[in-house]
Scaffold this active site. Structure first.
Site, mmCIF file in Angstrom:
data_model
loop_
_atom_site.group_PDB
_atom_site.id
_atom_site.type_symbol
_atom_site.label_atom_id
_atom_site.label_comp_id
_atom_site.label_asym_id
_atom_site.label_seq_id
_atom_site.Cartn_x
_atom_site.Cartn_y
_atom_site.Cartn_z
ATOM 1 N N ASP A 1 2.390 -6.716 2.377
ATOM 2 C CA ASP A 1 1.238 -6.006 2.933
ATOM 3 C C ASP A 1 1.696 -4.807 3.757
ATOM 4 O OD1 ASP A 1 -1.342 -5.260 3.397
ATOM 5 O OD2 ASP A 1 -1.717 -6.723 4.965
ATOM 6 N N HIS B 1 -2.043 -12.357 2.114
ATOM 7 C CA HIS B 1 -1.554 -12.339 3.504
ATOM 8 C C HIS B 1 -2.117 -13.467 4.365
ATOM 9 C CE1 HIS B 1 -5.272 -10.056 3.499
ATOM 10 N NE2 HIS B 1 -4.697 -8.930 3.150
ATOM 11 N N HIS C 1 0.851 -1.196 0.000
ATOM 12 C CA HIS C 1 0.000 0.000 0.000
ATOM 13 C C HIS C 1 0.877 1.232 0.000
ATOM 14 C CE1 HIS C 1 -3.534 -2.470 1.106
ATOM 15 N NE2 HIS C 1 -2.614 -3.206 1.715
ATOM 16 N N LEU C 2 0.759 2.032 -1.060
ATOM 17 C CA LEU C 2 1.524 3.291 -1.091
ATOM 18 C C LEU C 2 0.647 4.505 -0.807
ATOM 19 C CD1 LEU C 2 4.168 3.323 -3.948
ATOM 20 C CD2 LEU C 2 4.447 2.785 -1.543
ATOM 21 N N ARG C 3 -0.662 4.277 -0.694
ATOM 22 C CA ARG C 3 -1.598 5.392 -0.426
ATOM 23 C C ARG C 3 -1.580 6.412 -1.557
ATOM 24 N NH1 ARG C 3 -3.641 1.983 3.096
ATOM 25 N NH2 ARG C 3 -2.423 1.708 4.968
ATOM 26 N N ASN D 1 -6.875 0.096 -2.486
ATOM 27 C CA ASN D 1 -7.813 0.628 -1.470
ATOM 28 C C ASN D 1 -7.393 2.018 -1.013
ATOM 29 O OD1 ASN D 1 -5.549 -0.339 -0.107
ATOM 30 N ND2 ASN D 1 -6.690 -0.755 1.761
ATOM 31 N N HIS E 1 0.314 3.718 8.259
ATOM 32 C CA HIS E 1 -0.663 4.702 8.720
ATOM 33 C C HIS E 1 0.109 5.710 9.577
ATOM 34 C CE1 HIS E 1 -4.377 2.509 7.608
ATOM 35 N NE2 HIS E 1 -3.662 1.427 7.837
ATOM 36 N N LYS F 1 -8.663 -6.557 -7.122
ATOM 37 C CA LYS F 1 -8.652 -6.948 -5.710
ATOM 38 C C LYS F 1 -10.066 -7.013 -5.166
ATOM 39 C CE LYS F 1 -6.796 -7.582 -1.558
ATOM 40 N NZ LYS F 1 -5.917 -6.722 -0.795
HETATM 41 C C1 NCD Z 1 -4.355 -2.646 4.915
HETATM 42 C C2 NCD Z 1 -4.360 -1.131 4.769
HETATM 43 O O1 NCD Z 1 -4.084 -0.439 5.764
HETATM 44 O O2 NCD Z 1 -4.619 -0.618 3.679
HETATM 45 N N1 NCD Z 1 -4.477 -2.976 6.313
HETATM 46 C C3 NCD Z 1 -4.153 -4.130 6.915
HETATM 47 O O3 NCD Z 1 -4.455 -4.276 8.107
HETATM 48 N N2 NCD Z 1 -3.508 -5.091 6.297
HETATM 49 C C4 NCD Z 1 -5.411 -3.253 4.073
HETATM 50 C C5 NCD Z 1 -5.311 -4.760 3.961
HETATM 51 O O4 NCD Z 1 -4.507 -5.274 3.197
HETATM 52 O O5 NCD Z 1 -6.070 -5.447 4.662
HETATM 53 ZN ZN ZN Z 2 -2.975 -5.123 2.204
#
Ligand code: NCD
Ligand code: ZN
Length: 350
Positions: A250, A177, A19-21, A45, A254, A105
């Site tokens: 994964d 995951h 996730h790179l946001r 996401n 945050h 996804k």
């Molecule tokens: C991921 C996220 O923060 O985008 N969070 C996580 O707990 N793994 C989303 C995900 O892959 O479930």
């Molecule tokens: Zn993820």
């Protein structure tokens, strides 16, 4: 790696789940992968979600700008995905495939961060799935049933994956995951078109590391860390050399204030430390011969990508994982790791 004394060169690994946001943080989080991964599969996401060509193009432009800010040797190749949402038509999927997405996804509604808009069943997105199967796109699944108790969510979701596989025998499907011994067995015994990613944190830690002594929100993720027997099954899956298992960090950063608060967001910021931590772990397990294909070969083969030609060097040169990187607390923050990623140009990691 102890055999290798103080330096070791390996093919550069790929990360098939990260996730790179968007916007704020993207450049900082891209640095977490820099110099350590050849290809990185970026999850959709984001806010707003990557669910049409316009958003995919906008996100791609943003990621490319972030990569340009990195030195040449630290750039990785981004691979793009889209979020499968109710109401998606064949034409939407075809357009996303033409725009270069390699996977879609599936997030069950409410299963994790930014997943409230997800489908409630595979039936709701049957048209999208059939089109993906026909086009040869990969289906990535967040395999948790949000209605089940949190520690049982992954195993509770397996029957619906079984039905999906029966209905779509040519759809390349990745359970993301993995965290539970039962799902490891499910993948092992599943058809050829079923594979799974495994993270560093599920290989390294158990629920006791997260809440056994004190509560560490930086290890809180979905699916939540399970028990020692589950971790053993995951390690055994990697050590078995099975091509069905490959690495996906994964890495889900945050900002610290969203983790250290009364409604902690789920996600482990794993990318800065995942590779060195896994090298130490598998060195201790005498399993480096299996770690390398897990991180460098099986994923590319499943996705139909050529092997990476670049290499990466690790040195036995211990370093303290920073307590904060780009506003997020990385996995193993404040701990000393024995191996360090270096490049010909010099030490890359902080
Ligand atoms: C991921 C996220 O923060 O985008 N969070 C996580 O707990 N793994 C989303 C995900 O892959 O479930
Ligand atoms: Zn993820």
């Amino acid at each position: 790696m102890s055999r290798m004394k103080d330096r070791y060169t390996m093919p550069i690994p790929d990360d098939f789940h990260a996730h790179l946001r968007q916007s704020e943080g993207l450049i900082a989080y891209a640095k977490g992968h820099a110099g350590q991964f050849g290809r990185v599969l970026l999850m959709p996401n984001t806010l707003p979600p990557i669910s049409d060509v316009h958003r995919l193009e906008a996100y791609r432009a943003e990621v490319e700008r972030a990569l340009e800010a990195l030195p040449d040797y630290a750039r990785f190749e981004p691979l793009f995905t889209f979020k499968i949402l109710p109401g998606m038509k064949s034409a939407d999927i075809e357009a996303l495939a033409r725009a270069g997405a390699v996977a879609g996804k599936y997030y069950p509604s409410g299963a994790t961060t930014n997943a409230a808009d997800g489908p409630r069943s595979f039936d709701e997105v049957e048209e999208a799935l059939s089109t993906m199967e026909a086009l040869g796109l990969v289906l990535c699944i967040h395999g948790e049933d949000p209605e089940a108790p949190v520690l049982e969510r992954e195993r509770a979701f397996l029957p619906s994956v079984e039905k999906l596989l029966a209905r779509h025998p040519r759809l390349r499907t990745v359970l993301e995951h993995l965290s539970d011994a039962q799902s490891v067995r499910f993948v092992e015994h599943g058809p050829e078109n079923l594979a799974a990613t495994i993270t560093a944190h599920h290989l390294l830690f158990t629920i006791d590391d997260m809440i056994g002594e004190s509560m560490n929100p930086h290890l809180y993720c979905k699916p939540v860390l399970k028990f020692a027997a589950d971790r053993e099954a995951l390690r055994a899956a990697v050590l078995s050399g099975s091509k069905k298992f490959f690495f996906g960090s994964d890495s889900a950063p945050h900002p610290r204030e969203k983790k250290e608060c009364d409604a902690s967001a789920s996600g482990v910021y794993a990318s800065p430390s995942a590779l060195p931590a896994l090298v130490s772990l598998f060195d201790a397990l005498e399993g480096l011969d299996s770690l390398i294909p897990f991180m460098t070969e099986h994923g590319a083969a499943f996705y139909g990508l050529p092997p990476n030609t670049r290499t990466l060097t690790l040195a036995r040169n211990s370093w303290e994982v920073p307590k904060l990187l780009g506003g997020a607390v990385p996995m193993c923050a404040g701990q000393w790791l024995e191996w360090r990623v270096v490049q010909n140009e010099g030490t890359f990691m902080p």
